[in-house]
Write an enzyme that holds these catalytic residues in place. Structure first.
Site, PDB file in Angstrom:
ATOM      1  N   ASN A 166     -80.497   4.061 -18.881  1.00  0.00           N
ATOM      2  CA  ASN A 166     -80.986   2.713 -19.181  1.00  0.00           C
ATOM      3  C   ASN A 166     -80.803   1.743 -18.020  1.00  0.00           C
ATOM      4  OD1 ASN A 166     -82.066   3.344 -21.604  1.00  0.00           O
ATOM      5  ND2 ASN A 166     -80.409   2.562 -22.851  1.00  0.00           N
TER       6      ASN A 166
ATOM      7  N   MET B 272     -83.696   6.406 -35.706  1.00  0.00           N
ATOM      8  CA  MET B 272     -82.932   7.228 -34.757  1.00  0.00           C
ATOM      9  C   MET B 272     -82.046   8.236 -35.489  1.00  0.00           C
ATOM     10  SD  MET B 272     -82.305   8.006 -31.646  1.00  0.00           S
ATOM     11  CE  MET B 272     -82.804   6.784 -30.451  1.00  0.00           C
TER      12      MET B 272
ATOM     13  N   VAL C  11     -75.835   3.788 -36.163  1.00  0.00           N
ATOM     14  CA  VAL C  11     -76.167   2.524 -36.844  1.00  0.00           C
ATOM     15  C   VAL C  11     -76.705   1.523 -35.827  1.00  0.00           C
ATOM     16  CG1 VAL C  11     -74.453   2.925 -38.655  1.00  0.00           C
ATOM     17  CG2 VAL C  11     -73.804   1.566 -36.654  1.00  0.00           C
TER      18      VAL C  11
ATOM     19  N   SER D 236     -77.091   3.080 -26.810  1.00  0.00           N
ATOM     20  CA  SER D 236     -77.896   3.143 -25.591  1.00  0.00           C
ATOM     21  C   SER D 236     -77.375   2.212 -24.502  1.00  0.00           C
ATOM     22  CB  SER D 236     -79.356   2.814 -25.908  1.00  0.00           C
ATOM     23  OG  SER D 236     -79.441   1.579 -26.572  1.00  0.00           O
TER      24      SER D 236
ATOM     25  N   LYS E  68     -70.916  -1.477 -35.821  1.00  0.00           N
ATOM     26  CA  LYS E  68     -70.345  -0.179 -35.447  1.00  0.00           C
ATOM     27  C   LYS E  68     -68.854  -0.118 -35.818  1.00  0.00           C
ATOM     28  CE  LYS E  68     -73.635   1.085 -31.784  1.00  0.00           C
ATOM     29  NZ  LYS E  68     -74.191   2.336 -32.313  1.00  0.00           N
TER      30      LYS E  68
ATOM     31  N   HIS F 266     -75.918   9.802 -26.385  1.00  0.00           N
ATOM     32  CA  HIS F 266     -77.092   8.924 -26.368  1.00  0.00           C
ATOM     33  C   HIS F 266     -78.366   9.762 -26.406  1.00  0.00           C
ATOM     34  CE1 HIS F 266     -79.880   6.186 -23.787  1.00  0.00           C
ATOM     35  NE2 HIS F 266     -80.127   6.036 -25.071  1.00  0.00           N
TER      36      HIS F 266
ATOM     37  N   ASP G  40     -76.094   6.491 -45.354  1.00  0.00           N
ATOM     38  CA  ASP G  40     -76.525   5.101 -45.100  1.00  0.00           C
ATOM     39  C   ASP G  40     -75.905   4.194 -46.150  1.00  0.00           C
ATOM     40  OD1 ASP G  40     -77.970   2.785 -44.159  1.00  0.00           O
ATOM     41  OD2 ASP G  40     -79.389   4.175 -43.260  1.00  0.00           O
TER      42      ASP G  40
END
Length: 737
Positions: free
Chosen positions: A514, A338, A414, A443, A421, A464, A357
């Site tokens: 969602n 993502m 992440v 999400s 998070k 999102h 990262d």
């Protein structure tokens, strides 16, 4: 005579140059004024013996972006007024006459007796392209960005000013049907190869080339007006025609399930029109166009996929008192699939991207993903080798959080876990500029609770993205309880900068998209547990208008992720928040059978190795169904309704919960975010066009049979009692920033 939208200049050779240039607009659109003036210009140039020919071009970068669809919306309102005052016959005649007017203007160009040449300087779509098609000669400027085409079918319409008749008289039938039914624009090179245009010249020579054709004795007769004209694919009732049309019907059914009146009308217009002389054929086209224009599908699609989307893209929800922000450099924390994709689309839009990262190797993998995507684009001819070098130079992979110092926006992408998070926020905050906005790409996790780990909650917002990020056009911006206007404006400016469509929603678990799509997937599981054959579940969902079946979608999202979300919801909200039977099914599939979905090549479907056939439903599914049902005893219409109603009623709940505050966002969001049947106009338009009273009755019927997931919220019952609609009660503010 002077005109508002056109300039007419006649040279010493008697060639009139008609230049289209609507004042105060960046693009020409076909509106009422342009139609009236074009009609007057045709009459004037035809009557003037000094005019030997006409060249039509544009002073804008594009030739014409198409019709002003708000004009068509106005025609529908006029139709409703006449219908009420004078009856259906008078209303139908009025709409037919109005909608046919532009077609007659274009036909008058074709039969004027004077040669007309179209000098196509840039983009020409819809009605704009139809203007060029009625000209006797079409020359386009060399420009790799120029696209020509007839995209009307994408908003529930079809080309109603001769497009369905001229294209199949120029182009072989299969190509013509692809152009009309898919609505995808083509490059000038492809247009020339298809015989849609006659020549391509350098931009500096465009008008000269058009005039030279007229001076060289260009014929003022369209091919189909010549004696002995033959159709490119032969007559309809020929061997080639019979190979084309029956097969075309089958493909149409497979692709649309007969949900799109415009696509059906295109098939009929071409089939009937090619058997008639052009004037009769154009009259047939106009009749079908009038009929489609009156359909609820066209009204719904024009409103959601054109008008509403345009308003949202222009910043309808942006706080007006916040100055625009133009970002130059952003950071993405989390270089997994993502995060890497968010980095790619940002770099593609010209932004410098710091990709962070936990270690250098992971960050480098994120950049490698961008390299893979751009290389695929180059292979497909959608990008040049030089584009890859420039794009990759804008992405800096690193494990050092100190690289956050100079960025304008931070997007955290992440793992979907509160603890992970919170740790990321803690690491990042010490390096941020005082005014930088921090966005979390989550999400499902509520933004307000995530913001508690951030020192300045006013600068914290949810962004999102939908997977795959490279293809999905929707971005959901989530406001926490304390998110400030600057954070919202910055998020909207960023989404606009990367060329995606934003919707703004208030905080809740699952937000808007969602919540609704979760109901769709769960309904597929419910049907499975009832014993509905898996193939029937998938096919009925597609017949209802969904792009993929719920079982297939579960596999794409990953079954183990679905189970993880179920367990997290149960932990946060208690056992009543989930369906125990569905959890049991997911535990069986994931933990006992090891079927995780597409990612490990086995879920509800079995996935063969690439290039070794198509996916197929796993034969072991029937053993997991308590009691398989006989498909012949099942009501297909009810199965289709269940899929749409369960999502629409959830969308209504999001309005009651104040998650959605603008119906445009529910409609555009549901179509772009999870493919809710586009012909309905989206989840709330589905209810509005059915009528709230009728929809509530349908909910009650399904509730009695299948349970509380179909229970209409109090808001909906109240609206049904008053005969209200969502667009009436929650009328969107039209002003855009």
């Amino acid at each position: 005579m002077s005109y508002k939208n056109f300039k007419v200049e006649t040279d010493s050779d008697g060639i009139a140059l008609v230049t289209w240039d609507i004042p105060g607009r960046s693009m020409n659109v076909l509106d009422e004024t342009s139609t009236n003036e074009l009609e007057a210009i045709v009459k004037a140039t035809t009557a003037d013996a000094a005019v030997k020919g006409v060249v039509v071009t544009s002073a804008k970068e594009a030739f014409c972006a198409g019709a002003d669809l708000s004009m068509l919306e106005g025609m529908n309102q006029a139709y409703a007024k006449v219908f009420k005052e004078q009856g259906e016959t008078a209303a139908n005649q009025m709409l037919f006459d109005q909608s046919r007017r532009f077609s007659l203007v274009l036909r008058s160009i074709e039969t004027s007796g004077k040669p007309w040449a179209a000098a196509i300087n840039g983009l020409a779509l819809g009605g704009g392209f139809e203007i060029t098609l009625c000209c006797h000669y079409r020359v386009a400027a060399e420009n790799p960005k120029t696209r020509l085409g007839l995209p009307e079918v994408k908003v529930g319409l079809f080309p109603g000013a001769g497009g369905t008749q001229r294209v199949p008289r120029l182009v072989p039938p299969q190509d013509a049907m692809t152009i009309l039914l898919k609505g995808d624009p083509v490059t000038v090179e492809k247009a020339k190869a298809l015989n849609l245009i006659h020549a391509i010249v350098p931009a500096a020579d465009l008008v000269k080339a058009a005039k030279d054709w007229i001076k060289g004795g260009g014929k003022a007769v369209a091919p189909w007006d010549e004696k002995g004209f033959k159709l490119p694919g032969g007559p309809v009732f020929s061997k080639a025609g019979m190979m084309m049309f029956p097969a075309g019907n089958a493909i149409y059914r497979r692709e649309t399930y007969d949900n799109y009146p415009a696509a059906r009308a295109i098939m009929s217009c071409v089939y009937e029109g090619l058997q008639l002389p052009i004037d009769a054929a154009l009259r047939v086209e106009s009749r079908y166009f009038t009929s489609v224009l009156r359909s609820k599908e066209a009204a719904a699609m024009i409103r959601s996929l054109f008008l509403s989307m345009q308003e949202l893209n222009k910043g309808a929800r942006r706080p007006k008192d916040v100055a625009p922000t133009k970002m130059k450099k952003i950071a993405v924390i989390g270089a997994g699939f993502m995060g890497a994709s968010v980095g790619y689309v940002s770099a593609r839009a010209g932004l410098d991207v710091v990709l962070i990262d936990r270690d250098q190797e992971s960050a480098d993998k994120g950049k490698a993903h961008a390299q893979k995507v751009i290389e695929e684009q180059i292979k497909k001819g959608r990008a040049k080798p030089g584009d890859a070098e420039a794009l990759l130079a804008r992405i800096t992979p690193t494990a050092d959080y100190a690289a956050l110092k100079n960025v304008d926006l931070v997007i955290e992408a992440v793992f979907e876990d509160r603890k992970v998070k919170a740790e990321t926020f803690a690491k990042a905050q010490q390096y941020l500029k005082p005014d930088v906005i921090f966005a979390s790409n989550t999400s499902t996790l509520p933004i307000t609770s995530l913001a508690e780990s951030f020192k300045d909650q006013g600068k914290f917002v949810g962004i999102h993205f939908f997977s795959p990020v490279e293809k999905m056009m929707l971005v959901e911006i989530i406001l926490g309880k304390n998110t400030g206007d600057v954070a919202l404006a910055t998020a909207l400016d960023y989404v606009r900068q990367i060329g995606k469509t934003p919707i703004v929603v208030n905080d809740s678990r699952g937000f808007f998209a969602n919540r609704c799509v979760g109901r769709y997937v769960a309904e597929g599981n419910e049907m499975f547990l009832e014993g509905v054959p898996p193939a029937m579940i998938e096919n009925c969902a597609k017949m209802a208008g969904m792009p993929v079946g719920p079982l297939s979608l579960s596999d794409e999202v990953a079954l183990d992720l679905g189970l993880k979300i179920m367990k997290a919801t149960e932990a946060d909200l208690g056992p009543n928040a989930i369906n125990p039977d569905q959890k049991k099914l997911m535990v069986e599939m994931v933990e006992k059978q090891g079927r995780l979905g597409r990612k490990n090549s086995k879920g509800f479907y079995d996935y063969p190795e690439k290039g070794k056939g198509q996916k197929s439903l796993w034969p072991g599914l029937s053993a997991l169904q308590p009691k398989p049902l006989d498909p012949d005893t099942l009501d297909i219409e009810e199965l289709k309704q269940r899929f749409l109603v369960v999502q629409a009623v959830e969308a209504a709940r999001t309005v009651e919960d104040h998650v959605i505050t603008d119906p445009r966002e529910a409609d555009v969001g549901s179509i772009l975010g999870f493919g809710f049947a586009p012909f309905t106009g989206g989840t709330l338009s589905y209810i509005d066009f059915m009528g709230t009273k009728k929809f509530v009755e349908l909910c009650r019927k399904l509730e009695a049979k299948y349970g509380s997931r179909f229970t209409p919220p109090k808001l909906l019952e109240e609206m049904a009692a008053k005969g209200e609609t969502f667009y009436g009660r929650f009328a969107p503010k039209k002003a855009a920033a």
